[in-house]
Design a protein around this motif. Structure first.
Motif, PDB file in Angstrom:
ATOM      1  N   TYR A 128       0.845  -1.260  -0.214  1.00 29.49           N
ATOM      2  CA  TYR A 128      -0.055  -0.007   0.167  1.00 29.49           C
ATOM      3  C   TYR A 128       0.936   1.181   0.006  1.00 29.49           C
ATOM      4  O   TYR A 128       0.880   1.811   1.045  1.00 29.49           O
ATOM      5  N   PRO A 129       1.457   1.516  -1.037  1.00 29.58           N
ATOM      6  CA  PRO A 129       2.701   2.497  -1.222  1.00 29.58           C
ATOM      7  C   PRO A 129       2.057   3.826  -0.791  1.00 29.58           C
ATOM      8  O   PRO A 129       1.057   4.140  -1.140  1.00 29.58           O
ATOM      9  N   LYS A 130       2.871   4.535  -0.140  1.00 33.56           N
ATOM     10  CA  LYS A 130       2.366   6.135   0.397  1.00 33.56           C
ATOM     11  C   LYS A 130       3.118   7.142  -0.370  1.00 33.56           C
ATOM     12  O   LYS A 130       2.824   8.190  -0.092  1.00 33.56           O
ATOM     13  N   ALA A 131       3.711   6.750  -1.371  1.00 37.45           N
ATOM     14  CA  ALA A 131       4.311   7.598  -2.240  1.00 37.45           C
ATOM     15  C   ALA A 131       4.741   7.035  -3.404  1.00 37.45           C
ATOM     16  O   ALA A 131       4.501   5.730  -3.828  1.00 37.45           O
ATOM     17  N   LYS A 132       5.414   7.704  -4.580  1.00 32.89           N
ATOM     18  CA  LYS A 132       5.529   7.059  -5.963  1.00 32.89           C
ATOM     19  C   LYS A 132       6.429   6.016  -5.736  1.00 32.89           C
ATOM     20  O   LYS A 132       6.223   4.866  -6.356  1.00 32.89           O
ATOM     21  N   TYR A 133       7.606   5.810  -4.940  1.00 35.81           N
ATOM     22  CA  TYR A 133       8.225   4.626  -4.806  1.00 35.81           C
ATOM     23  C   TYR A 133       8.153   4.420  -2.908  1.00 35.81           C
ATOM     24  O   TYR A 133       8.441   5.494  -2.381  1.00 35.81           O
ATOM     25  N   HIS A 134       7.818   3.414  -2.659  1.00 38.15           N
ATOM     26  CA  HIS A 134       7.796   3.005  -1.304  1.00 38.15           C
ATOM     27  C   HIS A 134       8.127   1.499  -1.202  1.00 38.15           C
ATOM     28  O   HIS A 134       7.463   0.678  -1.466  1.00 38.15           O
ATOM     29  N   PHE A 135       9.634   1.309  -0.822  1.00 39.42           N
ATOM     30  CA  PHE A 135      10.050  -0.099  -0.404  1.00 39.42           C
ATOM     31  C   PHE A 135      10.231  -0.328   0.908  1.00 39.42           C
ATOM     32  O   PHE A 135      10.308   0.406   1.608  1.00 39.42           O
ATOM     33  N   LYS A 145      18.631  11.662  -2.099  1.00 37.54           N
ATOM     34  CA  LYS A 145      18.298  12.761  -1.184  1.00 37.54           C
ATOM     35  C   LYS A 145      16.612  13.020  -1.491  1.00 37.54           C
ATOM     36  O   LYS A 145      16.143  13.700  -0.679  1.00 37.54           O
ATOM     37  N   ASN A 146      15.915  12.290  -2.350  1.00 37.62           N
ATOM     38  CA  ASN A 146      14.449  12.405  -2.475  1.00 37.62           C
ATOM     39  C   ASN A 146      14.010  11.324  -1.648  1.00 37.62           C
ATOM     40  O   ASN A 146      12.476  11.193  -2.172  1.00 37.62           O
ATOM     41  N   VAL A 201      11.729   2.702   2.865  1.00 35.05           N
ATOM     42  CA  VAL A 201      12.501   3.628   1.894  1.00 35.05           C
ATOM     43  C   VAL A 201      11.483   4.320   1.200  1.00 35.05           C
ATOM     44  O   VAL A 201      10.956   3.664   0.099  1.00 35.05           O
ATOM     45  N   ILE A 202      11.205   5.421   1.312  1.00 37.92           N
ATOM     46  CA  ILE A 202       9.945   6.172   0.639  1.00 37.92           C
ATOM     47  C   ILE A 202      10.394   7.422  -0.090  1.00 37.92           C
ATOM     48  O   ILE A 202      11.094   8.306   0.560  1.00 37.92           O
ATOM     49  N   SER A 203       9.991   7.712  -1.188  1.00 41.98           N
ATOM     50  CA  SER A 203      10.108   8.997  -1.982  1.00 41.98           C
ATOM     51  C   SER A 203       9.465  10.089  -1.283  1.00 41.98           C
ATOM     52  O   SER A 203       8.261   9.830  -0.741  1.00 41.98           O
ATOM     53  N   LYS A 204       9.973  11.171  -1.354  1.00 36.96           N
ATOM     54  CA  LYS A 204       9.386  12.532  -0.448  1.00 36.96           C
ATOM     55  C   LYS A 204       8.177  12.866  -1.288  1.00 36.96           C
ATOM     56  O   LYS A 204       7.642  13.905  -0.544  1.00 36.96           O
ATOM     57  N   ASP A 205       7.893  12.589  -2.202  1.00 35.21           N
ATOM     58  CA  ASP A 205       6.639  13.195  -3.215  1.00 35.21           C
ATOM     59  C   ASP A 205       5.438  12.936  -2.513  1.00 35.21           C
ATOM     60  O   ASP A 205       4.426  13.623  -2.166  1.00 35.21           O
ATOM     61  N   CYS A 219       3.099  20.543   5.568  1.00 37.83           N
ATOM     62  CA  CYS A 219       3.605  20.060   4.233  1.00 37.83           C
ATOM     63  C   CYS A 219       5.262  19.720   4.690  1.00 37.83           C
ATOM     64  O   CYS A 219       5.872  20.294   5.490  1.00 37.83           O
ATOM     65  N   ASN A 220       5.737  18.777   3.925  1.00 35.37           N
ATOM     66  CA  ASN A 220       7.061  18.313   4.328  1.00 35.37           C
ATOM     67  C   ASN A 220       8.063  18.966   3.237  1.00 35.37           C
ATOM     68  O   ASN A 220       9.294  18.847   3.284  1.00 35.37           O
ATOM     69  N   HIS A 221       7.472  19.870   2.600  1.00 32.05           N
ATOM     70  CA  HIS A 221       8.791  20.677   1.595  1.00 32.05           C
ATOM     71  C   HIS A 221       8.582  22.150   1.914  1.00 32.05           C
ATOM     72  O   HIS A 221       9.635  22.695   1.707  1.00 32.05           O
TER      73      HIS A 221
END
Ligand code: AMP
Ligand code: ZN
Length: 177
Positions: free
Chosen positions: A30-37, A78-79, A97-101, A155-157
């Protein structure tokens, strides 16, 4: 039991992204971002609370596989956020390991958001240091955890604070390059 879902996934070769003698990387179901490992040790370590200094080499290996899987995905480290939930729900130790988007239909609740963007997420380096220094990982107080779960949607950004999850999701799109 649902808590053992990761152990089932870990054993399914079709779900493995990369692996070594010591650990396996799977895609979060159930990925919470574009990449979620998730990076899991093959050794039966149930959670961060079972870790001792003897496990530091296992953590080194999880971290190495995190770098490897990011490389394979063609993205920049870094992303990504690399770390553990302070209150894990699933058994078998797992490194996120999750992308920050954080753009994903599976990201649905305030609890989801705050579990990755507040102190409910323990960066790998921080946990490693705590384990090295004290020999164990301390549990977060339940009252503090509740407060963090319910804290405002920051927001995380940038400094934006969203009132609702849909408005947060809209806002996150504005950070996509
Ligand atoms: P945690 O809150 O750190 O225990 O996170 C558990 C993670 O496992 C969540 O991100 C879930 O989306 C993910 N998950 C739940 N069930 C499975 C499964 N069967 N296979 C892979 N990932 C899963
Ligand atoms: Zn923002």
């Amino acid at each position: 039991m649902w808590k053992n879902g990761l152990i089932q996934s870990l054993k399914d070769p079709s779900l493995q992204v990369i692996s070594s003698d010591i650990a396996v990387v799977i895609k979060d179901k159930y990925p919470k971002a574009k990449y979620h490992f998730l990076v899991l040790p093959k050794e039966d370590i149930s959670s961060i609370f079972k870790l001792t200094r003897d496990h530091l080499p296992v953590l080194d290996e999880l971290r190495l596989l995190a770098t490897n899987v990011i490389e394979v995905s063609g993205e920049k480290e870094k992303n990504f956020k690399i770390g553990f939930h302070a209150i894990p729900s699933m058994t078998r130790l797992h490194l996120h390991v999750i992308s920050k988007d954080f753009i994903s239909p599976c990201l649905k609740t305030k609890k989801h958001w705050n579990s990755f963007t507040t102190k409910l997420f323990i960066d790998y380096d921080k946990l490693y240091e705590e384990l090295e220094k004290t020999g164990s990982v301390k549990r977060i107080e339940s009252t503090e955890a509740k407060d963090l779960e319910n804290s405002p949607l920051k927001c995380n950004h940038c400094s934006f604070e969203a009132k609702t999850i849909p408005s947060l999701k809209d806002h996150l799109l504005s950070h996509l390059k």
